[in-house]
Design an enzyme around this catalytic site. Structure first.
Site, mmCIF file in Angstrom:
data_model
loop_
_atom_site.group_PDB
_atom_site.id
_atom_site.type_symbol
_atom_site.label_atom_id
_atom_site.label_comp_id
_atom_site.label_asym_id
_atom_site.label_seq_id
_atom_site.Cartn_x
_atom_site.Cartn_y
_atom_site.Cartn_z
ATOM 1 N N GLU A 7 0.846 -1.205 0.000
ATOM 2 C CA GLU A 7 0.000 0.000 0.000
ATOM 3 C C GLU A 7 0.881 1.255 0.000
ATOM 4 O OE1 GLU A 7 -3.469 -0.095 2.549
ATOM 5 O OE2 GLU A 7 -3.051 1.969 3.171
ATOM 6 N N ALA A 41 -9.087 11.600 2.907
ATOM 7 C CA ALA A 41 -10.434 11.781 3.470
ATOM 8 C C ALA A 41 -11.126 12.943 2.770
ATOM 9 C CB ALA A 41 -10.323 12.042 4.963
ATOM 10 N N GLN A 162 -6.532 -3.782 9.733
ATOM 11 C CA GLN A 162 -5.774 -2.683 10.335
ATOM 12 C C GLN A 162 -4.470 -3.274 10.852
ATOM 13 O OE1 GLN A 162 -4.783 0.221 10.543
ATOM 14 N NE2 GLN A 162 -6.609 1.243 11.313
HETATM 15 P P1 FAD Z 1 -16.882 0.785 8.378
HETATM 16 O O1 FAD Z 1 -16.754 -0.601 7.874
HETATM 17 O O2 FAD Z 1 -18.070 1.558 7.986
HETATM 18 O O3 FAD Z 1 -16.827 0.798 9.965
HETATM 19 C C1 FAD Z 1 -15.896 0.040 10.723
HETATM 20 C C2 FAD Z 1 -16.386 0.036 12.162
HETATM 21 O O4 FAD Z 1 -16.308 1.353 12.721
HETATM 22 C C3 FAD Z 1 -17.834 -0.382 12.317
HETATM 23 O O5 FAD Z 1 -17.944 -1.081 13.518
HETATM 24 C C4 FAD Z 1 -18.570 0.945 12.373
HETATM 25 O O6 FAD Z 1 -19.788 0.828 13.032
HETATM 26 C C5 FAD Z 1 -17.578 1.822 13.114
HETATM 27 N N1 FAD Z 1 -17.607 3.257 12.737
HETATM 28 C C6 FAD Z 1 -16.656 3.867 12.002
HETATM 29 N N2 FAD Z 1 -16.955 5.175 11.847
HETATM 30 C C7 FAD Z 1 -18.108 5.364 12.480
HETATM 31 C C8 FAD Z 1 -18.916 6.498 12.662
HETATM 32 N N3 FAD Z 1 -18.600 7.686 12.162
HETATM 33 N N4 FAD Z 1 -20.038 6.329 13.348
HETATM 34 C C9 FAD Z 1 -20.363 5.123 13.852
HETATM 35 N N5 FAD Z 1 -19.633 4.006 13.724
HETATM 36 C C10 FAD Z 1 -18.511 4.129 13.037
HETATM 37 N N6 FAD Z 1 -8.907 6.041 5.367
HETATM 38 C C11 FAD Z 1 -8.846 6.974 4.380
HETATM 39 O O7 FAD Z 1 -9.294 8.105 4.570
HETATM 40 N N7 FAD Z 1 -8.296 6.688 3.156
HETATM 41 C C12 FAD Z 1 -7.798 5.441 2.857
HETATM 42 O O8 FAD Z 1 -7.309 5.219 1.748
HETATM 43 C C13 FAD Z 1 -7.831 4.442 3.884
HETATM 44 N N8 FAD Z 1 -7.376 3.182 3.661
HETATM 45 C C14 FAD Z 1 -7.477 2.239 4.642
HETATM 46 C C15 FAD Z 1 -7.056 0.913 4.358
HETATM 47 C C16 FAD Z 1 -7.141 -0.065 5.334
HETATM 48 C C17 FAD Z 1 -6.699 -1.479 5.003
HETATM 49 C C18 FAD Z 1 -7.641 0.250 6.628
HETATM 50 C C19 FAD Z 1 -7.695 -0.802 7.707
HETATM 51 C C20 FAD Z 1 -8.090 1.534 6.902
HETATM 52 C C21 FAD Z 1 -8.032 2.534 5.925
HETATM 53 N N9 FAD Z 1 -8.481 3.842 6.142
HETATM 54 C C22 FAD Z 1 -8.414 4.783 5.154
HETATM 55 C C23 FAD Z 1 -9.071 4.203 7.457
HETATM 56 C C24 FAD Z 1 -10.602 4.000 7.451
HETATM 57 O O9 FAD Z 1 -11.199 4.918 6.565
HETATM 58 C C25 FAD Z 1 -11.096 4.240 8.892
HETATM 59 O O10 FAD Z 1 -10.643 3.207 9.735
HETATM 60 C C26 FAD Z 1 -12.594 4.463 9.027
HETATM 61 O O11 FAD Z 1 -12.842 5.031 10.313
HETATM 62 C C27 FAD Z 1 -13.415 3.192 8.948
HETATM 63 O O12 FAD Z 1 -13.525 2.780 7.637
HETATM 64 P P2 FAD Z 1 -14.292 1.388 7.286
HETATM 65 O O13 FAD Z 1 -14.539 1.373 5.846
HETATM 66 O O14 FAD Z 1 -13.595 0.254 7.902
HETATM 67 O O15 FAD Z 1 -15.645 1.656 8.063
#
Ligand code: FAD
Length: 279
Positions: A7, A41, A162
């Site tokens: 990545e 973001a 993560q």
């Molecule tokens: P989801 O699958 O929607 O949520 C994951 C968990 O968090 C769930 O339990 C959900 O209920 C809870 N949750 C998260 N946010 C909220 C909220 N606001 N309210 C309520 N519950 C919530 N970020 C970037 O900006 N750009 C990237 O390119 C990027 N790449 C990533 C790649 C990987 C492999 C990983 C692990 C993370 C990455 N992130 C990136 C970070 C990611 O955007 C954050 O961890 C984000 O908070 C959760 O994304 P998700 O798609 O897993 O969320």
């Protein structure tokens, strides 16, 4: 077949672009199954992300990250289209982290709905994120795992974890996810430690525990004759060796756009796979 993926993040300067190009060249020796590029973001540095993906695509399969918080539906669909036109067939679909000024009106209720929309635009392969030590905003661990299951049910075919430093946390998480009906591959996300202080802050923000022995090892850096980089390399090699011995055939390395420790990790991982194959 054992494999690695890497990545990167979009570089912001000409010098950083040159450095990333070299990193990608060095890491191409491992024939990564894919290389992905993060998406800022709210769509920040969106052009940089697209440009980087296109450059990496010349060296093999590339995946684009795409987030939805802070972006409009039109912006998201336009970016997904641009990726498709550029020949990108894999996405890492993410909520994205909220920033101070992130508006509440996200275009999707949750990430599962986002995935459904993306695959209705084009038949992308979708990877998603998962959290061995539970996402800090999750209502509970069970809820977090149910959310992963919902992302799978919406069409995700791969989960990338993560980062974590205690493999037992990862193994326990995978077991719980399997019990909850998650069947897609769960690939461990590996973070090389180039700067221990910075990694401590990142770990605190995302709820990843740093084991005491890791704290101790870095506390002794430069005192016991080993540099931080040497300590990081040893820890990393031990971590991926253990994953290979536990039967994991894939790792995803958060390179931070640098090659040194990613090379150490990938080499150690493939070496351990060879031993495992003959054992
Ligand atoms: P989801 O699958 O929607 O949520 C994951 C968990 O968090 C769930 O339990 C959900 O209920 C809870 N949750 C998260 N946010 C909220 C909220 N606001 N309210 C309520 N519950 C919530 N970020 C970037 O900006 N750009 C990237 O390119 C990027 N790449 C990533 C790649 C990987 C492999 C990983 C692990 C993370 C990455 N992130 C990136 C970070 C990611 O955007 C954050 O961890 C984000 O908070 C959760 O994304 P998700 O798609 O897993 O969320």
């Amino acid at each position: 077949m054992p494999n690695v993926s890497f990545e990167y993040f979009p570089p912001r300067t000409e010098a950083a672009r040159g450095a990333l190009k070299k990193t990608v060249e060095v890491l191409s020796q491992f024939q990564p199954v894919f290389q992905s590029v993060t998406y800022g973001a709210g769509g920040s540095n969106r052009d940089g992300s697209l440009e980087t993906i296109k450059a990496i695509r010349e060296k093999g399969d590339a995946a684009g990250h795409l987030t939805y918080t802070g972006s409009s539906l039109e912006e998201i669909e336009a970016f997904a289209n641009e990726l498709w036109v550029a020949g990108i067939r894999s996405l890492v679909a993410l909520r994205g982290d909220d920033r101070e000024n992130t508006p509440d009106d996200a275009p999707f209720e949750n990430t599962a709905a986002f995935i459904k929309r993306l695959v209705s635009i084009h038949p992308f392969e979708i990877a998603v994120a998962c959290y061995p030590e539970t996402h800090p905003k999750a209502a509970s661990r069970a809820d977090d795992i149910a959310n992963l299951r919902a992302k799978q049910d919406a069409g995700a075919t791969l989960a990338i974890s993560q980062f974590f430093f205690d493999n037992s946390e990862f193994y326990a998480f995978v077991e719980e996810a399997r019990d909850a009906g998650v069947t897609i591959p769960i690939v461990p996300g590996i973070l090389p430690i180039y700067n221990f202080k910075r990694v401590c802050k990142m770990a605190q923000a995302c709820g990843a525990e740093i084991p005491d022995e890791v704290h101790r090892a870095f506390a002794e850096a430069n005192v016991c004759g080993s540099s931080e980089l040497e300590i990081a390399s040893e820890l990393l090699k031990g971590q991926v060796h253990d994953l290979a011995c536990a039967g994991y055939e894939s790792i995803h390395i958060y390179t931070l756009n640098r090659a040194e420790l990613a090379v150490d990790a990938a080499q150690a991982f493939f070496e351990a796979q060879k031993w495992r194959a003959v054992a």
